[in-house]
Design a protein around this motif. Structure first.
Motif, PDB file in Angstrom:
ATOM      1  N   GLN A  98       0.728  -7.609  17.885  1.00  8.54           N
ATOM      2  CA  GLN A  98       2.057  -8.196  17.778  1.00  8.54           C
ATOM      3  C   GLN A  98       2.865  -7.639  16.611  1.00  8.54           C
ATOM      4  N   LYS A  99       2.190  -7.259  15.520  1.00  9.44           N
ATOM      5  CA  LYS A  99       2.926  -6.881  14.323  1.00  9.44           C
ATOM      6  C   LYS A  99       2.097  -5.942  13.465  1.00  9.44           C
ATOM      7  N   GLN A 100       2.778  -4.977  12.881  1.00 13.47           N
ATOM      8  CA  GLN A 100       2.132  -4.134  11.885  1.00 13.47           C
ATOM      9  C   GLN A 100       3.075  -4.040  10.693  1.00 13.47           C
ATOM     10  N   GLY A 101       2.556  -4.363   9.533  1.00 16.55           N
ATOM     11  CA  GLY A 101       3.365  -4.245   8.333  1.00 16.55           C
ATOM     12  C   GLY A 101       2.914  -5.214   7.255  1.00 16.55           C
ATOM     13  N   ASN A 131       0.087 -11.818  -5.865  1.00 15.51           N
ATOM     14  CA  ASN A 131      -1.264 -11.386  -5.503  1.00 15.51           C
ATOM     15  C   ASN A 131      -1.199 -10.365  -4.378  1.00 15.51           C
ATOM     16  N   LEU A 132      -2.154  -9.460  -4.370  1.00 17.52           N
ATOM     17  CA  LEU A 132      -2.250  -8.441  -3.345  1.00 17.52           C
ATOM     18  C   LEU A 132      -3.630  -8.568  -2.718  1.00 17.52           C
ATOM     19  N   THR A 133      -3.674  -8.802  -1.403  1.00 18.61           N
ATOM     20  CA  THR A 133      -4.978  -8.916  -0.746  1.00 18.61           C
ATOM     21  C   THR A 133      -5.664  -7.556  -0.744  1.00 18.61           C
ATOM     22  N   GLU A 134      -6.969  -7.566  -0.521  1.00 19.18           N
ATOM     23  CA  GLU A 134      -7.721  -6.311  -0.465  1.00 19.18           C
ATOM     24  C   GLU A 134      -7.237  -5.447   0.696  1.00 19.18           C
ATOM     25  N   THR A 135      -6.880  -6.073   1.824  1.00 15.96           N
ATOM     26  CA  THR A 135      -6.359  -5.335   2.980  1.00 15.96           C
ATOM     27  C   THR A 135      -5.072  -4.613   2.612  1.00 15.96           C
ATOM     28  N   ALA A 136      -4.168  -5.324   1.922  1.00 11.54           N
ATOM     29  CA  ALA A 136      -2.903  -4.721   1.514  1.00 11.54           C
ATOM     30  C   ALA A 136      -3.131  -3.621   0.480  1.00 11.54           C
ATOM     31  N   ALA A 137      -4.041  -3.854  -0.472  1.00  7.66           N
ATOM     32  CA  ALA A 137      -4.336  -2.841  -1.491  1.00  7.66           C
ATOM     33  C   ALA A 137      -4.888  -1.576  -0.837  1.00  7.66           C
ATOM     34  N   ASP A 138      -5.756  -1.735   0.155  1.00  8.37           N
ATOM     35  CA  ASP A 138      -6.301  -0.584   0.874  1.00  8.37           C
ATOM     36  C   ASP A 138      -5.199   0.205   1.576  1.00  8.37           C
ATOM     37  N   LYS A 139      -4.268  -0.505   2.201  1.00 14.66           N
ATOM     38  CA  LYS A 139      -3.159   0.163   2.898  1.00 14.66           C
ATOM     39  C   LYS A 139      -2.296   0.922   1.898  1.00 14.66           C
ATOM     40  N   VAL A 140      -2.000   0.306   0.743  1.00 15.24           N
ATOM     41  CA  VAL A 140      -1.206   0.984  -0.283  1.00 15.24           C
ATOM     42  C   VAL A 140      -1.925   2.249  -0.744  1.00 15.24           C
ATOM     43  N   ARG A 141      -3.234   2.155  -0.969  1.00 15.19           N
ATOM     44  CA  ARG A 141      -4.005   3.335  -1.393  1.00 15.19           C
ATOM     45  C   ARG A 141      -3.902   4.460  -0.355  1.00 15.19           C
ATOM     46  N   ARG A 142      -4.020   4.097   0.922  1.00 12.48           N
ATOM     47  CA  ARG A 142      -3.935   5.100   1.985  1.00 12.48           C
ATOM     48  C   ARG A 142      -2.545   5.748   2.018  1.00 12.48           C
ATOM     49  N   LEU A 143      -1.508   4.939   1.860  1.00 10.81           N
ATOM     50  CA  LEU A 143      -0.147   5.478   1.859  1.00 10.81           C
ATOM     51  C   LEU A 143       0.071   6.418   0.673  1.00 10.81           C
ATOM     52  N   LEU A 144      -0.447   6.028  -0.494  1.00  8.67           N
ATOM     53  CA  LEU A 144      -0.305   6.888  -1.672  1.00  8.67           C
ATOM     54  C   LEU A 144      -1.088   8.187  -1.503  1.00  8.67           C
ATOM     55  N   ASP A 145      -2.268   8.107  -0.875  1.00  7.38           N
ATOM     56  CA  ASP A 145      -3.050   9.315  -0.597  1.00  7.38           C
ATOM     57  C   ASP A 145      -2.275  10.255   0.324  1.00  7.38           C
ATOM     58  N   GLN A 146      -1.609   9.671   1.339  1.00  7.02           N
ATOM     59  CA  GLN A 146      -0.814  10.479   2.265  1.00  7.02           C
ATOM     60  C   GLN A 146       0.329  11.176   1.537  1.00  7.02           C
ATOM     61  N   GLU A 147       0.914  10.487   0.555  1.00  5.67           N
ATOM     62  CA  GLU A 147       2.010  11.058  -0.218  1.00  5.67           C
ATOM     63  C   GLU A 147       1.505  12.100  -1.218  1.00  5.67           C
ATOM     64  N   GLY A 148       0.207  12.037  -1.531  1.00  4.99           N
ATOM     65  CA  GLY A 148      -0.349  12.947  -2.521  1.00  4.99           C
ATOM     66  C   GLY A 148       0.150  12.657  -3.925  1.00  4.99           C
ATOM     67  N   SER A 186       3.094 -15.795  -4.917  1.00  2.92           N
ATOM     68  CA  SER A 186       3.169 -15.153  -3.602  1.00  2.92           C
ATOM     69  C   SER A 186       1.964 -14.258  -3.360  1.00  2.92           C
ATOM     70  N   THR A 187       1.653 -14.068  -2.098  1.00  2.00           N
ATOM     71  CA  THR A 187       0.575 -13.169  -1.705  1.00  2.00           C
ATOM     72  C   THR A 187       1.107 -12.142  -0.716  1.00  2.00           C
ATOM     73  N   ILE A 188       0.858 -10.882  -1.025  1.00  2.00           N
ATOM     74  CA  ILE A 188       1.223  -9.788  -0.124  1.00  2.00           C
ATOM     75  C   ILE A 188      -0.027  -9.409   0.662  1.00  2.00           C
ATOM     76  N   ASP A 189       0.127  -9.362   1.974  1.00  2.00           N
ATOM     77  CA  ASP A 189      -0.979  -8.974   2.847  1.00  2.00           C
ATOM     78  C   ASP A 189      -0.479  -7.866   3.761  1.00  2.00           C
ATOM     79  N   PHE A 190      -1.386  -7.260   4.491  1.00  2.00           N
ATOM     80  CA  PHE A 190      -1.013  -6.269   5.494  1.00  2.00           C
ATOM     81  C   PHE A 190      -1.598  -6.701   6.821  1.00  2.00           C
ATOM     82  N   GLU A 191      -0.718  -6.822   7.815  1.00  2.00           N
ATOM     83  CA  GLU A 191      -1.127  -7.251   9.147  1.00  2.00           C
ATOM     84  C   GLU A 191      -1.092  -6.061  10.093  1.00  2.00           C
ATOM     85  N   ASP A 192      -2.137  -5.896  10.846  1.00  2.00           N
ATOM     86  CA  ASP A 192      -2.204  -4.809  11.822  1.00  2.00           C
ATOM     87  C   ASP A 192      -2.766  -5.373  13.112  1.00  2.00           C
ATOM     88  N   SER A 193      -1.869  -5.913  13.923  1.00  2.00           N
ATOM     89  CA  SER A 193      -2.275  -6.521  15.183  1.00  2.00           C
ATOM     90  C   SER A 193      -1.403  -5.974  16.302  1.00  2.00           C
TER      91      SER A 193
END
Length: 113
Positions: free
Chosen positions: A91-94, A10-27, A82-89
């Protein structure tokens, strides 16, 4: 490709948003997020997350509102549920992985058994 398999990652909405942003940056719009399990690390297995343009025979794929997550055949049983999330705090980013199949992990959190 014939008969695409699906997987239980599973991919959380937060993680999906981060992936979208990274792909946009890559063009790039031809990349998928590949999740794999490889031997290594201090606990025996490590997670690998990376962008991949390839789709290999036996790959399982799921679409999360336009973000495709692909898992190779050998990794599917290790990652099921499993669930993939994105943490941005402060203490940790990733990306983080919550895996109910892991019997234990090391202090770094990148390796499991």
């Amino acid at each position: 490709m014939t008969d695409l398999m699906t997987h239980g990652v599973n991919l959380t909405e937060t993680a999906a948003d981060k992936v979208r942003r990274l792909l946009d940056q890559e063009g790039r719009d031809d990349l998928r997020l590949r999740v794999a399990v490889q031997p290594g690390g201090c606990s025996g297995l490590i997670y690998q997350l990376y962008f991949d343009e390839r789709q290999l025979d036996g790959d399982a794929i799921r679409d999360f509102d336009g973000v495709e997550v692909i898992v190779d055949r050998m990794s599917v049983p290790y990652l099921d549920g499993s669930t993939i999330d994105f943490e941005d705090s402060i203490q940790k980013q990733g990306f983080t992985m919550d895996n109910p199949n892991a019997g234990g992990s090391c202090a770094c959190g990148d390796s499991f058994h």
